[in-house]
Design an enzyme around this catalytic site. Sequence first.
Site, PDB file in Angstrom:
ATOM      1  N   GLU A  29      20.759  11.138  -4.612  1.00 41.74           N
ATOM      2  CA  GLU A  29      21.656  10.283  -5.314  1.00 41.74           C
ATOM      3  C   GLU A  29      23.013  10.973  -5.532  1.00 41.74           C
ATOM      4  O   GLU A  29      23.248  12.075  -5.281  1.00 41.74           O
ATOM      5  CB  GLU A  29      20.895   9.525  -6.834  1.00 41.74           C
ATOM      6  N   ASP A  70      22.834  -0.546  -5.304  1.00 44.40           N
ATOM      7  CA  ASP A  70      22.579   0.594  -6.085  1.00 44.40           C
ATOM      8  C   ASP A  70      23.997   1.264  -6.137  1.00 44.40           C
ATOM      9  O   ASP A  70      24.928   0.917  -6.752  1.00 44.40           O
ATOM     10  CB  ASP A  70      21.573   1.445  -5.091  1.00 44.40           C
ATOM     11  N   ASN A 110      24.288   1.633 -12.658  1.00 41.46           N
ATOM     12  CA  ASN A 110      24.612   1.819 -11.312  1.00 41.46           C
ATOM     13  C   ASN A 110      25.859   1.778 -10.778  1.00 41.46           C
ATOM     14  O   ASN A 110      26.810   1.949 -11.613  1.00 41.46           O
ATOM     15  CB  ASN A 110      23.499   1.304 -10.409  1.00 41.46           C
ATOM     16  N   ASN A 141      21.885   7.934 -15.470  1.00 38.57           N
ATOM     17  CA  ASN A 141      21.834   7.451 -14.110  1.00 38.57           C
ATOM     18  C   ASN A 141      23.230   7.536 -13.488  1.00 38.57           C
ATOM     19  O   ASN A 141      23.796   8.652 -13.642  1.00 38.57           O
ATOM     20  CB  ASN A 141      21.133   6.004 -13.767  1.00 38.57           C
ATOM     21  N   ARG A 163      17.041   7.913 -19.339  1.00 45.91           N
ATOM     22  CA  ARG A 163      17.950   9.124 -18.911  1.00 45.91           C
ATOM     23  C   ARG A 163      18.995   8.590 -18.347  1.00 45.91           C
ATOM     24  O   ARG A 163      19.436   7.430 -18.206  1.00 45.91           O
ATOM     25  CB  ARG A 163      17.152   9.772 -17.557  1.00 45.91           C
TER      26      ARG A 163
END
Length: 308
Positions: A15, A210, A158, A106, A104
Site C-alpha cells: 500500500e 482504494d 482511503n 489507513n 488503525r
Amino acid sequence: MHTLQAVTKPVQTGEGPHWVAKEKALYFIDINGFGVHRYDTKENKHTSVKLDDTVGFVIPIKNKTGKFVIGYGTNITILEWDGISSNYNLQHKYQVEQDKPKNRFNDAKADVNGNLWLGTMERDEPLGNFTKYVGSLYRVLSTNCKLDTELSSVSISNGITWNAENTIMYYIDSLTRKIDVFDYDLRTATIANRRTFFDFEENNLSGFPDGMTSDSEDNLWIACFNGSKVIQVSQQGKLLRSIAIPAAKVTSVTWGGTDLDVLYVTTFRAGFSDEELKAQPDAGAVFAVTGLGVKGRQENTASSCLLD
C-alpha cells in the site's frame, strides 16, 4: 501501448506508494507485515524495515532526508530510517481513538502546503465484515501541527488527491464504492460541500475504490481493490480507460520515474489460497506501468512542524 512489469518481490499487504525523486526510489508499506519498504530504481534493490504494528502510510517530511511520518497503529509517528539498514527510530507524536482498539490508520496524503490528511478504519477483517462507520478523517495543520477531526462515521478512509489549482479535494470511503469531492480552501486547509464525483455502481465497475492519484492533466487514477485494475477518470467524472493488473486486490497508485511517467501500482496477497496464488503469483508485488502517454504529479511531503 503500455507495458507492465512486477518490480519488487511480493509483500502481504502492499500500500501507500510515494516516489522520492532525489533518491530515484519508491517507498511503500506492508500494512499487516508491519513493514516500510524502499525500491531503489537505480540499483534495482528492494529493502525494508520491520516494525511492531500496522503501518497505514509513509510520507517523507519536507527537506528532511530519512525522516517520514507514518500511521503506526492509531499513532501518528515519526520514522527515522536510512532506507537500507534494519536500524530505525520511532517518535510518537499523536494517538487517536484509544477507545477503539480495533482501529488503525489507513491512507494519508499531504497537500502542497504540507497539511496532512489521514484517516482510520477498523483493522482488517475480510472485506465486507468491517464494522462500518467507526473510522474518521483527520488533519494536521502545517502552520502549528494542530490535529483536528474533519470527518467521522467513515468506514474505510482511503484515497486522497487534489486538482492542480488545489481548489478541489477528492476523497474515498471505500465501502461507499464512490469517489467524493470537496471544495478545498488551501489557505485554511478546509473542506466543504461534499458531493459524489464518480460512482462505481453507475459505471458497472467491480470491486472497491482504494488508493488514488492525479496526473498532470487533472485526471484521476484509482486502484480497484477486488477489481484487478486501475482506472483513469477525467476531471469531468468520465471513465477514460482501465489498465488490467495481474492481481485482484489492487491497493494504490503513484507516479514516479525521472519524468513522472511511470505509474507504480501496489497490490495485496494476504489471505489468498494456494490456488489463488498459483493464478496470481505476483500478487503483493509493486508493478510499474509504462507507455501510458501521460505524466503524473509528484506527491507532496509533510510539514517539518512534525519535528518540532
